[in-house]
Write a protein that holds these residues in place. Structure first.
Motif, PDB file in Angstrom:
ATOM      1  N   GLU A  68       0.823  -1.219   0.000  1.00 21.58           N
ATOM      2  CA  GLU A  68       0.000   0.000   0.000  1.00 21.58           C
ATOM      3  C   GLU A  68       0.859   1.271   0.000  1.00 21.58           C
ATOM      4  OE1 GLU A  68      -0.021  -1.978   2.799  1.00 21.58           O
ATOM      5  OE2 GLU A  68      -1.912  -3.077   2.838  1.00 21.58           O
ATOM      6  N   THR A  69       0.156   2.418  -0.016  1.00 18.17           N
ATOM      7  CA  THR A  69       0.840   3.713   0.066  1.00 18.17           C
ATOM      8  C   THR A  69       1.431   3.872   1.476  1.00 18.17           C
ATOM      9  OG1 THR A  69      -1.195   4.733   0.824  1.00 18.17           O
ATOM     10  CG2 THR A  69      -0.771   4.808  -1.551  1.00 18.17           C
ATOM     11  N   ASP A  71       1.102   6.036   3.810  1.00 18.67           N
ATOM     12  CA  ASP A  71       0.118   6.393   4.858  1.00 18.67           C
ATOM     13  C   ASP A  71      -0.613   5.164   5.375  1.00 18.67           C
ATOM     14  OD1 ASP A  71       0.789   8.927   4.513  1.00 18.67           O
ATOM     15  OD2 ASP A  71      -1.154   9.634   3.752  1.00 18.67           O
ATOM     16  N   ARG A  72      -0.980   4.298   4.462  1.00 19.79           N
ATOM     17  CA  ARG A  72      -1.707   3.083   4.856  1.00 19.79           C
ATOM     18  C   ARG A  72      -0.768   2.076   5.521  1.00 19.79           C
ATOM     19  NH1 ARG A  72      -6.704   2.570   4.021  1.00 19.79           N
ATOM     20  NH2 ARG A  72      -6.844   0.317   4.217  1.00 19.79           N
ATOM     21  N   LEU A  75      -0.474   2.456   9.176  1.00 21.41           N
ATOM     22  CA  LEU A  75      -1.603   2.010  10.011  1.00 21.41           C
ATOM     23  C   LEU A  75      -1.339   0.632  10.612  1.00 21.41           C
ATOM     24  CD1 LEU A  75      -4.545   3.272   7.772  1.00 21.41           C
ATOM     25  CD2 LEU A  75      -3.688   4.285   9.891  1.00 21.41           C
ATOM     26  N   ARG A  76      -0.289  -0.025  10.119  1.00 22.39           N
ATOM     27  CA  ARG A  76       0.095  -1.332  10.690  1.00 22.39           C
ATOM     28  C   ARG A  76       0.438  -1.201  12.175  1.00 22.39           C
ATOM     29  NH1 ARG A  76       0.077  -2.583   5.830  1.00 22.39           N
ATOM     30  NH2 ARG A  76      -0.369  -4.597   4.995  1.00 22.39           N
ATOM     31  N   PHE A 183      -7.142  -6.475   8.097  1.00 18.56           N
ATOM     32  CA  PHE A 183      -6.742  -5.169   7.550  1.00 18.56           C
ATOM     33  C   PHE A 183      -6.677  -5.219   6.024  1.00 18.56           C
ATOM     34  CE2 PHE A 183      -3.134  -2.188   6.507  1.00 18.56           C
ATOM     35  CZ  PHE A 183      -3.822  -1.016   6.766  1.00 18.56           C
ATOM     36  N   GLY A 187      -9.810  -3.310   5.271  1.00 17.10           N
ATOM     37  CA  GLY A 187      -9.302  -1.951   5.447  1.00 17.10           C
ATOM     38  C   GLY A 187      -9.153  -1.573   6.907  1.00 17.10           C
ATOM     39  N   PHE A 188      -8.959  -0.280   7.146  1.00 13.91           N
ATOM     40  CA  PHE A 188      -8.632   0.198   8.492  1.00 13.91           C
ATOM     41  C   PHE A 188      -9.832   0.252   9.424  1.00 13.91           C
ATOM     42  CE2 PHE A 188      -7.428   3.959  11.303  1.00 13.91           C
ATOM     43  CZ  PHE A 188      -6.640   3.191  12.156  1.00 13.91           C
ATOM     44  N   GLU A 189     -11.050   0.410   8.871  1.00 15.24           N
ATOM     45  CA  GLU A 189     -12.207   0.684   9.725  1.00 15.24           C
ATOM     46  C   GLU A 189     -12.412  -0.350  10.846  1.00 15.24           C
ATOM     47  OE1 GLU A 189     -13.483   3.533  10.046  1.00 15.24           O
ATOM     48  OE2 GLU A 189     -14.875   2.806  11.560  1.00 15.24           O
ATOM     49  N   ARG A 192      -9.644   0.114  13.393  1.00 10.55           N
ATOM     50  CA  ARG A 192      -9.863   1.355  14.146  1.00 10.55           C
ATOM     51  C   ARG A 192     -10.908   1.143  15.238  1.00 10.55           C
ATOM     52  NH1 ARG A 192     -12.673   6.562  14.047  1.00 10.55           N
ATOM     53  NH2 ARG A 192     -14.442   5.545  13.057  1.00 10.55           N
ATOM     54  N   THR A 225      -7.490   8.132   9.352  1.00  8.91           N
ATOM     55  CA  THR A 225      -6.078   8.078   8.944  1.00  8.91           C
ATOM     56  C   THR A 225      -5.168   7.735  10.123  1.00  8.91           C
ATOM     57  OG1 THR A 225      -5.697  10.430   9.369  1.00  8.91           O
ATOM     58  CG2 THR A 225      -6.495   9.842   7.167  1.00  8.91           C
TER      59      THR A 225
END
Ligand SMILES: O=C(O)CCCC[C@@H]1SC[C@@H]2NC(=O)N[C@@H]21
Length: 247
Positions: A68-69, A71-72, A75-76, A183, A187-189, A192, A225
């Motif tokens: 991923e990018t 920024d993502r 999130l790890r 993840f 995704g992150f949701e 989070r 984010t």
């Protein structure tokens, strides 16, 4: 506990830092790999600090190559924090007293039990090193950590539970693989949301100290984010990186 499929593992009797070892071996790896260091001689913490690492404590780094990018990829740290929480619950049999402190510490009975150091290797498209330290046996003295830092605690004195680094790695690697799959798929949701359910001091007044500013406000949430959201007298403030102080 079953070792997760697709993850490698190497155990080193002594190493300077498992994160430094990650840099040395990243280019040779065919897939994600855990590096466990039974003894570290130059362990490092966040923001260039040293990490005090008595023998018998847990020190490991997961080296992987996310696609991923940046920024993502960052999130790890939440993925790793959740895995740590679950592994600690698994080995002790209870989640009582455990909580997560933004951005990526694990607290036990209000003291710092574990920390995570994320480092990128080789820039965008390169490898990621997720270094994890857990005070399984002994905590550093207050004099060995920064002034105003959360008091370090260790698992054995706090709970009476004795776990070897090897056994803890099995629990952590398994928990990590579960959250990593979540993840990557969703995704992150969901990460989070799970993280917020375990967050320390949510809804309470906390202080975030960055290199330039100090912001005090009510800890409202972590946004999509991964930034900390504080409600302050001057309005809502989002914080990307900071040291957090309670009380
Ligand atoms: O400052 C923090 O809270 C993060 C500490 C991270 C320490 C771990 S121990 C394993 C890995 N190797 C290192 O040199 N640091 C990380």
């Amino acid at each position: 506990m079953d070792w997760p499929q697709g993850y490698g593992r190497r155990v080193l009797a002594e190493v300077d830092s498992t994160n430094a070892e990650a840099v040395r071996v990243a280019g040779t790896l065919a897939g994600p790999e855990w590096i466990l260091g039974l003894q570290q001689t130059a362990a490092r913490g966040r923001r260039g600090r040293a990490w005090v690492n008595p023998a018998g404590n847990f020190a490991a780094t997961l080296v992987m190559r996310p696609t991923e990018t940046p920024d993502r990829v960052a999130l790890r740290s939440f993925v790793a924090a959740l895995a740590l929480y679950d592994a600690l619950e698994r080995v002790t049999g209870t989640a009582i007293g455990l909580s997560l402190k933004w951005p990526n510490d694990v607290l036990l009975n209000g003291g710092k039990l574990a920390g995570i150091l994320l480092e990128s290797i080789g820039g965008p498209g390169g490898h990621l090193a997720i270094g994890i330290g857990v005070n399984l046996l002994a905590a550093p003295e207050m004099s060995q950590v920064e002034e105003r830092a959360v008091t370090p605690v260790a698992l054995l004195p706090e709970t009476g539970v004795r776990v070897t680094p090897e056994a803890f790695l099995s629990a952590l690697a398994s928990a990590y693989a579960t959250h990593e799959a979540r993840f990557v798929t969703y995704g992150f949701e969901p990460i989070r949301s799970l993280w917020l359910q375990r967050a320390a001091r949510l809804g309470e007044t906390i202080t975030a100290r960055t290199a330039r500013d100090t912001e005090t406000g009510v800890f409202e949430t972590v946004d999509a984010t991964g930034q900390l959201v504080l409600k302050t007298p001057k309005g809502r403030v989002t914080v990307a990186a900071a040291d957090i102080f309670f009380g």
